[in-house]
Design an enzyme around this catalytic site. Sequence first.
Site, PDB file in Angstrom:
ATOM      1  N   SER A 144      -8.644   5.649   4.818  1.00 52.99           N
ATOM      2  CA  SER A 144      -7.719   6.266   6.014  1.00 52.99           C
ATOM      3  C   SER A 144      -8.010   5.370   7.021  1.00 52.99           C
ATOM      4  CB  SER A 144      -8.303   7.551   6.173  1.00 52.99           C
ATOM      5  OG  SER A 144      -7.664   8.253   7.313  1.00 52.99           O
ATOM      6  N   TYR A 158     -15.599  12.673   8.293  1.00 47.74           N
ATOM      7  CA  TYR A 158     -14.478  12.231   7.443  1.00 47.74           C
ATOM      8  C   TYR A 158     -14.290  10.650   7.695  1.00 47.74           C
ATOM      9  CZ  TYR A 158      -9.691  11.683   5.502  1.00 47.74           C
ATOM     10  OH  TYR A 158      -8.530  11.324   4.856  1.00 47.74           O
TER      11      TYR A 158
END
Length: 249
Positions: A144, A158
């Site tokens: 990501s 995350y």
Amino acid sequence: MQTSAVYVITGGTRGIGAAVARRLAGVAGRGLVLGYRGNHERAAELVAELDSAAGPVRAVPCDVADQAQVSALFKAADELGPLAGLVNNAGVLEQQCAFTEITADRWSRVLAVNVIGLAMCCREAVTRMRGSDRPDRAIVNLSSKAAVLGAPGEYVDYAASKAAVDTLTRGLALEVAPYGIRVTSVRPGIIDTEIHATGGDPGRAARLGPAQPLGRAGTADEVAAAVAWLLSPDARFVTGTTLDVTGGR
């Protein structure tokens, strides 16, 4: 039914994983094994959509944080034929919050799936691939852009897990390159999928998309196109790198 090449996709029945499955399905001699965590109905619908005489598609329940389930996923792949590719798409995203609100339990959940689970899937894949002389063996990990941006005030846990994915990708790629196995990662930016709802912000893609350099959020299929290319012979000289699919973000 034995096939000549099998691809395992974790988190393979929704979002980017399902888009990758659609990109890879229907090729003669190619089988797909889609790991999924909970929605049996959606998994069955996708299998019905993609399963064909050209190449079988199987859905296998798999929480990648559970080593026994990971082993079962790859054993299901063994039944279809030799492993050619792995797409590590399974991941978890918790509700947006400040860093000081992230508990030890939450850190454990996020790292168990996004890092340890991914690593265990890579281990299963490498164990099978390194004894093969196939020219097209590849692993693609979903990272990501948060790995670079840090996701402050949203989900630093995350972001940190995805930074670990990038490092794991580089190290593993160099370790297995002598076996002819390629390992890369794809780093999506603002992509219009349901993961934002999981993080408590279902309108995030629509809100932030216009601010991206290309003026919109991306789609799951655009990320899947990059994944499919990295798995293909066209990327045979690409390994140990991370490809941004971010619209310039």
